[in-house]
Write an enzyme that holds these catalytic residues in place. Structure first.
Site, short mmCIF file in Angstrom:
data_model
loop_
_atom_site.label_atom_id
_atom_site.label_comp_id
_atom_site.label_asym_id
_atom_site.label_seq_id
_atom_site.Cartn_x
_atom_site.Cartn_y
_atom_site.Cartn_z
N TYR A 46 -1.85 -9.52 -24.43
CA TYR A 46 -0.91 -9.73 -25.53
C TYR A 46 -1.59 -9.40 -26.86
O TYR A 46 -2.75 -9.76 -27.08
CB TYR A 46 -0.45 -11.18 -25.54
CG TYR A 46 0.40 -11.60 -26.71
CD1 TYR A 46 1.74 -11.24 -26.78
CD2 TYR A 46 -0.12 -12.38 -27.73
CE1 TYR A 46 2.54 -11.63 -27.85
CE2 TYR A 46 0.67 -12.78 -28.80
CZ TYR A 46 1.99 -12.40 -28.86
OH TYR A 46 2.77 -12.80 -29.92
N ASP A 60 -0.38 -14.65 -41.81
CA ASP A 60 0.70 -14.14 -40.95
C ASP A 60 2.05 -14.40 -41.61
O ASP A 60 2.82 -15.25 -41.19
CB ASP A 60 0.61 -14.84 -39.59
CG ASP A 60 1.64 -14.32 -38.59
OD1 ASP A 60 2.15 -13.20 -38.79
OD2 ASP A 60 1.93 -15.05 -37.62
N ASP A 87 3.60 -8.51 -30.24
CA ASP A 87 4.36 -9.20 -31.28
C ASP A 87 4.90 -8.15 -32.24
O ASP A 87 4.14 -7.35 -32.81
CB ASP A 87 3.39 -10.15 -32.00
CG ASP A 87 4.03 -11.02 -33.06
OD1 ASP A 87 5.20 -10.78 -33.41
OD2 ASP A 87 3.35 -11.94 -33.53
N ASP A 89 7.06 -9.15 -34.81
CA ASP A 89 7.58 -9.93 -35.93
C ASP A 89 9.12 -9.92 -35.93
O ASP A 89 9.74 -10.14 -34.90
CB ASP A 89 7.00 -9.43 -37.24
CG ASP A 89 5.59 -9.96 -37.50
OD1 ASP A 89 5.09 -10.74 -36.68
OD2 ASP A 89 5.00 -9.58 -38.53
N HIS A 114 8.22 -8.60 -28.53
CA HIS A 114 9.14 -9.69 -28.82
C HIS A 114 9.53 -9.65 -30.29
O HIS A 114 8.72 -9.33 -31.16
CB HIS A 114 8.61 -11.06 -28.39
CG HIS A 114 7.41 -11.59 -29.13
ND1 HIS A 114 7.48 -12.08 -30.41
CD2 HIS A 114 6.12 -11.74 -28.75
CE1 HIS A 114 6.30 -12.51 -30.79
NE2 HIS A 114 5.45 -12.30 -29.79
N GLU A 116 11.59 -11.83 -33.40
CA GLU A 116 11.91 -13.21 -33.75
C GLU A 116 13.06 -13.27 -34.74
O GLU A 116 13.33 -12.29 -35.45
CB GLU A 116 10.68 -13.92 -34.31
CG GLU A 116 10.16 -13.32 -35.60
CD GLU A 116 8.74 -13.77 -35.90
OE1 GLU A 116 8.53 -14.36 -36.99
OE2 GLU A 116 7.83 -13.51 -35.09
N CYS A 124 4.09 -18.45 -39.70
CA CYS A 124 3.62 -18.84 -38.37
C CYS A 124 4.65 -19.79 -37.76
O CYS A 124 5.18 -20.67 -38.43
CB CYS A 124 2.26 -19.51 -38.47
SG CYS A 124 1.73 -20.32 -36.94
N ARG A 159 12.49 -14.00 -29.38
CA ARG A 159 11.88 -15.28 -29.76
C ARG A 159 12.82 -15.98 -30.74
O ARG A 159 13.31 -15.37 -31.69
CB ARG A 159 10.53 -15.04 -30.42
CG ARG A 159 9.95 -16.27 -31.11
CD ARG A 159 8.59 -16.00 -31.69
NE ARG A 159 8.40 -16.69 -32.95
CZ ARG A 159 7.27 -16.70 -33.65
NH1 ARG A 159 6.22 -16.05 -33.21
NH2 ARG A 159 7.19 -17.34 -34.80
N GLU A 189 10.15 -20.91 -29.49
CA GLU A 189 8.97 -21.27 -30.26
C GLU A 189 8.99 -22.73 -30.70
O GLU A 189 10.04 -23.29 -31.02
CB GLU A 189 8.86 -20.35 -31.50
CG GLU A 189 7.67 -20.63 -32.41
CD GLU A 189 6.32 -20.38 -31.76
OE1 GLU A 189 6.04 -20.97 -30.69
OE2 GLU A 189 5.54 -19.60 -32.34
N ASN A 212 4.67 -20.81 -25.25
CA ASN A 212 3.58 -20.48 -26.16
C ASN A 212 2.61 -21.66 -26.27
O ASN A 212 2.99 -22.74 -26.72
CB ASN A 212 4.14 -20.15 -27.54
CG ASN A 212 3.06 -19.71 -28.52
OD1 ASN A 212 1.95 -19.39 -28.13
ND2 ASN A 212 3.40 -19.69 -29.80
#
Length: 296
Positions: A46, A60, A87, A89, A114, A116, A124, A159, A189, A212
């Site tokens: 990942y 982040d 990721d 975002d 993924h 989100e 984060c 996500r 999440e 996660n």
């Protein structure tokens, strides 16, 4: 009947790995760590946006670009035969931007991404102060992502960060909407208890779910076997190796500053021969000689 999974596309290999799960999914923060994970027997790796941002010296919060993400994905994918989940975002924009995001990650050799449902600037997932877009906006991004992929097995994972913003029921409702929009898997999440993880899985029987296990966040520490018994197919450890490596670097630099020599750190180091072995150094030299007809 057995077959060589390396003949499959990256997305198909990731799907095969989670079907044999529960899949332990380590975050790898550079291509060499990806090679190490493969050697140690992991089945997939990942690429974390949090690790990528932190390694670039920024928080982040969505500061890095799609190009920076996909360059890192390409280098990582080239270093290992393992399927790479990335990721992505919020998709780097709206639905039409998401089309390009999918195509660039797919071209980079990733097995999937993924997306989100946070609003920009994102945070984060285990920090307070997040906000989320409407479920309709996120569902549109998922539909765009599914439409854009060229390989049918390229993984589109959704996500949802809604649990910490609007509560458990909204996160669950969003997960169902995202599956209806075509998402292959769901990443809920910041669940805050074992009970919440269990309830989420029971409400989505048959869905491919990722848990996660980031450190120092809202979720309790549970092991891969426990998550597998709940029904989760993937268990993510996005920053575990990164955090340990950073602490080791800090300790080493502090000792060097204080003592003026690295000798105290030698027992904790990867040796030159171990590094060269991981890199396949002798193979490069042998091929170079072969290309010159063995005359070097």
């Amino acid at each position: 009947m057995s077959f060589d999974t390396n003949s499959l596309s990256p997305g198909a290999r990731l799907r095969a790995a989670w079907m044999s799960g529960p899949l332990t999914l380590p975050g790898v923060f550079n291509p060499l760590v990806a090679k190490m994970a493969e050697r140690l027997g992991f089945s997939a790796v990942y690429l974390s946006g949090g690790a990528l941002s932190a390694g670039s010296g920024v928080p982040d919060i969505g500061l890095l670009t799609l190009t920076e993400f996909t360059q890192a994905a390409q280098l990582t994918a080239q270093a290992t035969t393992l399927p790479l989940l990335c990721d992505a975002d919020t998709g780097f924009g709206e639905s039409l931007n998401v089309e390009r995001t999918v195509r660039m990650f797919e071209a980079a050799g990733a097995a999937g991404i993924h997306l989100e449902d946070q609003e920009m600037p994102k945070r984060c997932g285990h920090l307070s102060g997040k906000s989320v877009v409407s479920a309709e906006v996120m569902a549109a991004k998922i539909r765009a992502a599914v439409a854009a992929k060229r390989d049918k097995d390229f993984v589109i994972m959704a996500r949802t960060d809604a649990k910490a913003v609007n509560g458990f029921d909204d996160a669950l409702d969003r997960a169902k909407r995202y599956l209806d929009a075509g998402a292959d898997a769901i990443f809920p999440e910041a669940m805050e208890s074992r009970d919440e993880f269990e309830r989420f899985a029971k409400a989505l029987p048959g869905a491919v779910l990722l848990a996660n296990m980031t450190e120092f966040g809202k979720s309790p520490y549970l092991d891969v076997k426990t998550f597998g018994e709940m029904g989760y197919r993937l268990v993510l450890f996005p920053l575990t190796a990164f955090r340990v490596a950073m602490k080791a670097a800090e300790d080493t630099l502090r000792d060097l500053m204080q003592s003026g020599t690295q000798t105290g750190s030698l027992p904790k180091m990867q040796t030159r021969s171990e590094l060269y072995d991981l890199l396949g150094y002798t193979g490069y030299e042998a091929r170079d000689r072969a290309y010159f007809g063995g005359r070097q």
